[in-house]
Design a protein around this motif. Structure first.
Motif, PDB file in Angstrom:
ATOM      1  N   THR A 140       0.811  -1.849  -0.214  1.00 38.60           N
ATOM      2  CA  THR A 140      -0.230   0.227   0.290  1.00 38.60           C
ATOM      3  C   THR A 140       1.025   0.969   0.261  1.00 38.60           C
ATOM      4  O   THR A 140       0.612   2.191  -0.661  1.00 38.60           O
ATOM      5  CB  THR A 140      -1.068   0.319   1.342  1.00 38.60           C
ATOM      6  OG1 THR A 140      -1.959  -0.683   1.146  1.00 38.60           O
ATOM      7  CG2 THR A 140      -1.651   0.902   1.449  1.00 38.60           C
ATOM      8  N   ALA A 141       1.343   1.344   0.877  1.00 41.18           N
ATOM      9  CA  ALA A 141       2.896   2.788   0.548  1.00 41.18           C
ATOM     10  C   ALA A 141       3.408   2.409  -0.954  1.00 41.18           C
ATOM     11  O   ALA A 141       3.718   3.807  -0.865  1.00 41.18           O
ATOM     12  CB  ALA A 141       4.067   2.166   2.256  1.00 41.18           C
ATOM     13  N   GLN A 142       3.647   1.234  -0.892  1.00 44.35           N
ATOM     14  CA  GLN A 142       4.552   1.521  -2.823  1.00 44.35           C
ATOM     15  C   GLN A 142       3.293   2.530  -4.117  1.00 44.35           C
ATOM     16  O   GLN A 142       3.832   2.842  -4.175  1.00 44.35           O
ATOM     17  CB  GLN A 142       5.369   0.754  -3.012  1.00 44.35           C
ATOM     18  CG  GLN A 142       6.676  -0.758  -2.490  1.00 44.35           C
ATOM     19  CD  GLN A 142       6.336  -2.301  -3.024  1.00 44.35           C
ATOM     20  OE1 GLN A 142       5.639  -2.547  -3.125  1.00 44.35           O
ATOM     21  NE2 GLN A 142       8.016  -2.172  -2.531  1.00 44.35           N
ATOM     22  N   MET A 153       3.759   6.108  -5.485  1.00 44.68           N
ATOM     23  CA  MET A 153       3.125   5.821  -7.211  1.00 44.68           C
ATOM     24  C   MET A 153       2.427   6.686  -7.402  1.00 44.68           C
ATOM     25  O   MET A 153       3.082   7.359  -8.759  1.00 44.68           O
ATOM     26  CB  MET A 153       2.780   4.362  -7.647  1.00 44.68           C
ATOM     27  CG  MET A 153       3.819   3.282  -7.918  1.00 44.68           C
ATOM     28  SD  MET A 153       3.640   1.577  -7.890  1.00 44.68           S
ATOM     29  CE  MET A 153       2.923   2.083  -9.397  1.00 44.68           C
ATOM     30  N   VAL A 154       1.270   7.033  -7.037  1.00 42.35           N
ATOM     31  CA  VAL A 154       0.142   7.836  -7.173  1.00 42.35           C
ATOM     32  C   VAL A 154       0.528   9.039  -6.844  1.00 42.35           C
ATOM     33  O   VAL A 154       0.729  10.222  -7.811  1.00 42.35           O
ATOM     34  CB  VAL A 154      -1.377   7.615  -6.018  1.00 42.35           C
ATOM     35  CG1 VAL A 154      -2.106   8.306  -6.537  1.00 42.35           C
ATOM     36  CG2 VAL A 154      -1.776   6.166  -6.757  1.00 42.35           C
ATOM     37  N   GLU A 155       1.480   9.485  -6.231  1.00 46.32           N
ATOM     38  CA  GLU A 155       2.012  10.596  -5.764  1.00 46.32           C
ATOM     39  C   GLU A 155       2.897  10.997  -6.642  1.00 46.32           C
ATOM     40  O   GLU A 155       2.352  12.141  -6.890  1.00 46.32           O
ATOM     41  CB  GLU A 155       2.209  10.862  -3.797  1.00 46.32           C
ATOM     42  CG  GLU A 155       1.345  10.953  -2.826  1.00 46.32           C
ATOM     43  CD  GLU A 155       2.548  11.004  -1.822  1.00 46.32           C
ATOM     44  OE1 GLU A 155       4.064  10.387  -1.503  1.00 46.32           O
ATOM     45  OE2 GLU A 155       1.687  10.678  -0.561  1.00 46.32           O
ATOM     46  N   GLY A 156       3.408  10.311  -7.107  1.00 46.17           N
ATOM     47  CA  GLY A 156       4.760   9.707  -8.196  1.00 46.17           C
ATOM     48  C   GLY A 156       4.052  10.659  -9.596  1.00 46.17           C
ATOM     49  O   GLY A 156       4.018  11.827 -10.782  1.00 46.17           O
ATOM     50  N   PHE A 157       3.189  10.254 -10.005  1.00 45.88           N
ATOM     51  CA  PHE A 157       1.638  10.112 -10.716  1.00 45.88           C
ATOM     52  C   PHE A 157       0.923  11.538 -11.041  1.00 45.88           C
ATOM     53  O   PHE A 157       1.185  12.461 -12.061  1.00 45.88           O
ATOM     54  CB  PHE A 157       0.880   9.131 -10.742  1.00 45.88           C
ATOM     55  CG  PHE A 157      -0.039   9.062 -12.167  1.00 45.88           C
ATOM     56  CD1 PHE A 157       0.233   9.133 -13.263  1.00 45.88           C
ATOM     57  CD2 PHE A 157      -1.339   9.538 -12.111  1.00 45.88           C
ATOM     58  CE1 PHE A 157      -0.385   9.021 -14.858  1.00 45.88           C
ATOM     59  CE2 PHE A 157      -2.454   9.474 -12.888  1.00 45.88           C
ATOM     60  CZ  PHE A 157      -1.911   9.712 -14.151  1.00 45.88           C
ATOM     61  N   ASN A 158       0.869  11.912  -9.377  1.00 43.04           N
ATOM     62  CA  ASN A 158       0.444  13.410  -9.464  1.00 43.04           C
ATOM     63  C   ASN A 158       0.947  14.675  -9.794  1.00 43.04           C
ATOM     64  O   ASN A 158       0.663  15.534 -10.321  1.00 43.04           O
ATOM     65  CB  ASN A 158       0.052  13.365  -7.941  1.00 43.04           C
ATOM     66  CG  ASN A 158      -1.412  12.604  -7.434  1.00 43.04           C
ATOM     67  OD1 ASN A 158      -2.667  12.135  -8.835  1.00 43.04           O
ATOM     68  ND2 ASN A 158      -1.896  12.525  -6.842  1.00 43.04           N
ATOM     69  N   GLN A 159       2.276  14.612  -9.395  1.00 46.66           N
ATOM     70  CA  GLN A 159       3.269  14.963  -9.518  1.00 46.66           C
ATOM     71  C   GLN A 159       4.023  15.341 -10.249  1.00 46.66           C
ATOM     72  O   GLN A 159       3.879  16.683 -11.823  1.00 46.66           O
ATOM     73  CB  GLN A 159       4.466  14.919  -8.300  1.00 46.66           C
ATOM     74  CG  GLN A 159       6.075  15.565  -8.669  1.00 46.66           C
ATOM     75  CD  GLN A 159       5.165  17.152  -7.739  1.00 46.66           C
ATOM     76  OE1 GLN A 159       4.866  16.729  -6.843  1.00 46.66           O
ATOM     77  NE2 GLN A 159       6.099  18.531  -8.662  1.00 46.66           N
ATOM     78  N   ALA A 160       3.474  14.120 -11.537  1.00 46.32           N
ATOM     79  CA  ALA A 160       3.703  14.177 -12.984  1.00 46.32           C
ATOM     80  C   ALA A 160       3.309  14.601 -13.951  1.00 46.32           C
ATOM     81  O   ALA A 160       3.503  15.725 -14.680  1.00 46.32           O
ATOM     82  CB  ALA A 160       4.484  12.876 -13.474  1.00 46.32           C
ATOM     83  N   LEU A 161       2.076  14.645 -13.578  1.00 47.76           N
ATOM     84  CA  LEU A 161       1.216  15.462 -14.141  1.00 47.76           C
ATOM     85  C   LEU A 161       0.915  17.146 -13.537  1.00 47.76           C
ATOM     86  O   LEU A 161       0.654  17.424 -14.274  1.00 47.76           O
ATOM     87  CB  LEU A 161      -0.248  15.079 -13.441  1.00 47.76           C
ATOM     88  CG  LEU A 161      -1.219  13.732 -13.918  1.00 47.76           C
ATOM     89  CD1 LEU A 161      -2.218  13.478 -12.827  1.00 47.76           C
ATOM     90  CD2 LEU A 161      -0.909  13.644 -15.365  1.00 47.76           C
TER      91      LEU A 161
END
Length: 123
Positions: free
Chosen positions: A74-76, A80-88
């Motif tokens: 879940t932490a991973q 990943m979702v936070e990284g995706f949001n940052q990329a967006l």
């Protein structure tokens, strides 16, 4: 006659004592069998409870391991979702930057066109 009665009485007393002793031994044997049966019955229940407790302990340990693995996974996923949001967000920033540059370039192109037309008309 009195001695015969005495002997009969003593014989009956001995028979009663033997009968009483036999019954006492039978009662002790029956009580021992009952006690052993009760203890065996209780031991079966205790043994089953012990087996169930061991199974539960094993299941708890397995569940703890799986919960730890799920927590890590879940932490991973969150990372990943936070990284995706940052990329967006970065893509949005780049898009805004590109629009700003495009607007500036159009303004410059329009100004150059205006200047170029002005030079053509002056000549």
């Amino acid at each position: 006659m009195l001695s015969r009665l005495l002997k009969e009485h003593q014989a009956k007393q001995n028979e009663r004592k033997e009968l009483q002793e036999r019954r006492r031994r039978e009662a002790i044997t029956a009580a021992t069998c009952l006690t052993e049966a009760l203890v065996d019955h209780l031991n079966v229940g205790v043994a089953q409870a012990y087996v169930n407790q061991r199974k539960l302990d094993h299941e708890v340990k397995t569940l703890q391991v799986q919960a730890g693995q799920f927590s890590k996974q879940t932490a991973q996923w969150i990372s990943m979702v936070e990284g995706f949001n940052q990329a967006l967000k970065e893509i949005g920033d780049v898009e805004n930057w590109a629009r700003s540059i495009e607007m500036d370039m159009r303004t410059i192109a329009t100004a150059l066109e205006y200047v170029h037309k002005g030079q053509l008309q002056a000549s």
